[in-house]
Design a protein around this motif. Structure first.
Motif, mmCIF file in Angstrom:
data_model
loop_
_atom_site.group_PDB
_atom_site.id
_atom_site.type_symbol
_atom_site.label_atom_id
_atom_site.label_comp_id
_atom_site.label_asym_id
_atom_site.label_seq_id
_atom_site.Cartn_x
_atom_site.Cartn_y
_atom_site.Cartn_z
ATOM 1 N N GLN A 21 0.621 -1.271 0.129
ATOM 2 C CA GLN A 21 -0.032 0.218 -0.102
ATOM 3 C C GLN A 21 0.724 1.191 0.117
ATOM 4 N N HIS A 22 1.961 1.107 0.700
ATOM 5 C CA HIS A 22 2.824 2.503 0.886
ATOM 6 C C HIS A 22 3.284 2.769 -0.571
ATOM 7 N N LEU A 42 12.978 1.431 -9.882
ATOM 8 C CA LEU A 42 13.737 2.382 -9.048
ATOM 9 C C LEU A 42 12.752 2.940 -8.180
ATOM 10 N N ARG A 43 11.768 3.539 -8.586
ATOM 11 C CA ARG A 43 10.905 4.467 -7.814
ATOM 12 C C ARG A 43 10.324 3.440 -6.784
ATOM 13 N N GLU A 44 9.950 2.384 -6.725
ATOM 14 C CA GLU A 44 9.482 1.374 -6.004
ATOM 15 C C GLU A 44 10.482 1.043 -4.801
ATOM 16 N N ALA A 51 10.368 3.829 3.413
ATOM 17 C CA ALA A 51 9.573 3.268 4.660
ATOM 18 C C ALA A 51 10.351 2.440 5.434
ATOM 19 N N LEU A 52 11.430 1.661 5.242
ATOM 20 C CA LEU A 52 12.186 1.097 6.069
ATOM 21 C C LEU A 52 13.325 2.075 6.421
ATOM 22 N N LYS A 53 13.360 2.568 7.507
ATOM 23 C CA LYS A 53 14.385 3.661 7.895
ATOM 24 C C LYS A 53 15.560 2.978 7.969
#
Length: 80
Positions: A21-22, A42-44, A51-53
Motif C-alpha cells: 500500500q505504501h 527504481l521508484r518502488e 519506509a524501512l528507515k
C-alpha cells in the motif's frame, strides 16, 4: 529473493500488505516482485527504502536464492 528486505519487514513490524500500500501496488504484485516473477522499479525501491528507515538499497535488494522453507509468501515469515 530479497532476504534482507524480508528481515527488515519483520524487524520493523511491517506487513507485505502495508508495504505494498505504501508504494502503491497490490499485495499480489508485491509477492510477485519478492519472488522474482517481476522486478521492482527504481521508484518502488526508493519508496521501500524510505519506509524501512536506516537501510540502504544495496542491503535491502541483495538477491539470493531462498530455501523452500523460507518463502516471501509464507505468512509466518513476516509478522503484522
Amino acid at each position: 529473493m530479497f532476504p534482507n528486505l524480508l528481515i527488515e519487514l519483520k524487524k520493523q513490524r511491517c506487513t507485505q500488505q502495508d508495504l505494498a500500500q505504501h508504494i502503491g501496488i497490490s499485495r499480489a504484485t508485491m509477492q510477485n516482485k519478492l519472488t522474482g516473477r517481476s522486478q521492482f522499479t527504481l521508484r518502488e525501491m526508493k519508496a521501500i527504502q524510505g519506509a524501512l528507515k536506516g537501510c540502504t538499497l544495496d542491503y535491502l535488494f541483495t538477491e539470493v536464492a531462498l530455501p523452500d522453507s523460507v518463502s516471501p509468501t509464507n505468512d509466518k515469515y513476516v509478522h503484522a
